[in-house]
Design a protein around this motif. Structure first.
Motif, mmCIF file in Angstrom:
data_model
loop_
_atom_site.group_PDB
_atom_site.id
_atom_site.type_symbol
_atom_site.label_atom_id
_atom_site.label_comp_id
_atom_site.label_asym_id
_atom_site.label_seq_id
_atom_site.Cartn_x
_atom_site.Cartn_y
_atom_site.Cartn_z
ATOM 1 N N ALA A 1 -62.405 -30.119 14.659
ATOM 2 C CA ALA A 1 -62.097 -29.029 14.027
ATOM 3 C C ALA A 1 -60.966 -29.490 12.954
ATOM 4 O O ALA A 1 -61.264 -28.824 11.890
ATOM 5 C CB ALA A 1 -61.310 -27.965 14.891
ATOM 6 N N VAL A 2 -60.243 -30.362 13.156
ATOM 7 C CA VAL A 2 -59.559 -31.042 12.335
ATOM 8 C C VAL A 2 -60.216 -32.006 11.178
ATOM 9 O O VAL A 2 -60.002 -31.631 9.963
ATOM 10 C CB VAL A 2 -58.195 -31.932 12.739
ATOM 11 C CG1 VAL A 2 -57.479 -32.695 11.810
ATOM 12 C CG2 VAL A 2 -57.400 -31.216 13.556
ATOM 13 N N ALA A 3 -61.225 -32.711 11.442
ATOM 14 C CA ALA A 3 -61.898 -33.406 10.671
ATOM 15 C C ALA A 3 -62.682 -32.502 9.880
ATOM 16 O O ALA A 3 -62.772 -32.871 8.736
ATOM 17 C CB ALA A 3 -62.884 -34.176 11.731
ATOM 18 N N GLU A 4 -63.198 -31.348 10.387
ATOM 19 C CA GLU A 4 -63.889 -30.396 9.432
ATOM 20 C C GLU A 4 -63.037 -29.879 8.326
ATOM 21 O O GLU A 4 -63.340 -29.731 7.125
ATOM 22 C CB GLU A 4 -64.602 -29.271 10.239
ATOM 23 C CG GLU A 4 -65.447 -28.326 9.739
ATOM 24 C CD GLU A 4 -66.298 -27.542 10.501
ATOM 25 O OE1 GLU A 4 -65.414 -26.677 11.184
ATOM 26 O OE2 GLU A 4 -67.299 -27.579 10.677
ATOM 27 N N ALA A 5 -61.754 -29.491 8.784
ATOM 28 C CA ALA A 5 -60.922 -28.936 7.863
ATOM 29 C C ALA A 5 -60.254 -29.970 6.806
ATOM 30 O O ALA A 5 -60.311 -29.825 5.687
ATOM 31 C CB ALA A 5 -59.484 -28.529 8.554
ATOM 32 N N LEU A 6 -60.014 -31.270 7.303
ATOM 33 C CA LEU A 6 -59.773 -32.282 6.331
ATOM 34 C C LEU A 6 -60.885 -32.635 5.335
ATOM 35 O O LEU A 6 -60.780 -32.833 4.244
ATOM 36 C CB LEU A 6 -59.439 -33.656 7.443
ATOM 37 C CG LEU A 6 -58.914 -34.583 6.518
ATOM 38 C CD1 LEU A 6 -57.641 -34.323 5.561
ATOM 39 C CD2 LEU A 6 -58.544 -35.840 7.532
ATOM 40 N N GLU A 7 -62.037 -32.462 5.858
ATOM 41 C CA GLU A 7 -63.296 -32.873 4.931
ATOM 42 C C GLU A 7 -63.398 -31.580 3.883
ATOM 43 O O GLU A 7 -63.575 -32.095 2.807
ATOM 44 C CB GLU A 7 -64.626 -32.659 5.862
ATOM 45 C CG GLU A 7 -65.745 -33.276 4.880
ATOM 46 C CD GLU A 7 -66.862 -33.716 5.715
ATOM 47 O OE1 GLU A 7 -67.565 -34.664 5.378
ATOM 48 O OE2 GLU A 7 -67.271 -33.190 6.471
ATOM 49 N N VAL B 1 -52.558 -37.850 10.339
ATOM 50 C CA VAL B 1 -53.363 -36.942 9.442
ATOM 51 C C VAL B 1 -54.557 -36.058 10.271
ATOM 52 O O VAL B 1 -55.022 -35.083 9.670
ATOM 53 C CB VAL B 1 -54.138 -37.699 8.184
ATOM 54 C CG1 VAL B 1 -55.131 -38.646 8.768
ATOM 55 C CG2 VAL B 1 -54.391 -37.004 6.887
ATOM 56 N N MET B 2 -54.979 -36.818 11.193
ATOM 57 C CA MET B 2 -55.774 -35.856 12.466
ATOM 58 C C MET B 2 -55.261 -34.899 13.153
ATOM 59 O O MET B 2 -55.973 -34.125 13.905
ATOM 60 C CB MET B 2 -56.597 -36.929 12.892
ATOM 61 C CG MET B 2 -57.436 -37.823 12.166
ATOM 62 S SD MET B 2 -58.872 -36.892 11.061
ATOM 63 C CE MET B 2 -59.950 -36.347 12.553
ATOM 64 N N SER C 1 -54.649 -25.560 16.175
ATOM 65 C CA SER C 1 -55.580 -25.789 16.943
ATOM 66 C C SER C 1 -55.812 -24.557 17.972
ATOM 67 O O SER C 1 -56.925 -24.283 18.128
ATOM 68 C CB SER C 1 -55.576 -26.953 17.886
ATOM 69 O OG SER C 1 -54.227 -27.375 18.351
ATOM 70 N N GLY C 2 -54.900 -23.632 18.240
ATOM 71 C CA GLY C 2 -55.065 -22.546 18.988
ATOM 72 C C GLY C 2 -55.606 -21.486 18.306
ATOM 73 O O GLY C 2 -55.783 -20.556 18.440
ATOM 74 N N GLY C 3 -55.680 -21.597 16.966
ATOM 75 C CA GLY C 3 -56.169 -20.602 16.015
ATOM 76 C C GLY C 3 -54.976 -19.816 15.293
ATOM 77 O O GLY C 3 -55.169 -19.282 14.263
#
Length: 136
Positions: free
Chosen positions: A29-35, A90-91, A112-114
């Motif tokens: 989820a974080v990787a997708e948002a960072l991308e 950063v992750m 992360s919990g939304g």
């Protein structure tokens, strides 16, 4: 949702892209948002990063406006967490949110919990590019 324009230096963008490509399922989820942030950012050479922008390895004071609490952290790559007692990866959701923002920017970012968090950049206490450490 508030998403101010962000600036990322070319070397950090390249390193972050590799980090995203090699991320685990736990970090998806974080990787997708960072991308998504990297896709919308302005990429500049390290020497062109304004001194009021949060770059990798910057020490930044920011306020969690939901809790009215100021926090000081250094934005780092995951492998550098052990070396930085005030490090924020950063992750991590908040770490990804801070990247590329400038002093005064406010961003709404999902945890992360939304649940969303609203963060404001108050001050850059140290930035590698301002210290002419371009390849850190």
């Amino acid at each position: 949702m508030s998403r101010p324009k962000i600036v990322v230096n070319r070397l950090d963008a390249e390193r972050l892209q590799r980090l995203i490509e090699n991320s685990s399922k736990d970090d998806y989820a974080v990787a997708e948002a960072l991308e998504a942030e990297l896709e919308r950012c302005e990429i500049v050479e390290p020497e062109q990063v304004p001194s009021n922008v949060v770059s990798m390895n910057s020490k930044v004071a920011f306020t969690d406006l939901n809790r009215d609490r100021q926090i000081i952290r250094t934005l780092v790559y995951p492998h550098a967490l052990k070396e930085n007692k005030d490090g924020l990866s950063v992750m991590a959701p908040i770490g990804a949110a801070l990247l590329g923002l400038k002093v005064g920017d406010i961003i709404d970012w999902p945890l992360s919990g939304g649940d969303p968090v609203k963060l404001r950049i108050d001050e850059i206490l140290w930035q590698p590019e301002a210290a002419k450490q371009y390849y850190r």
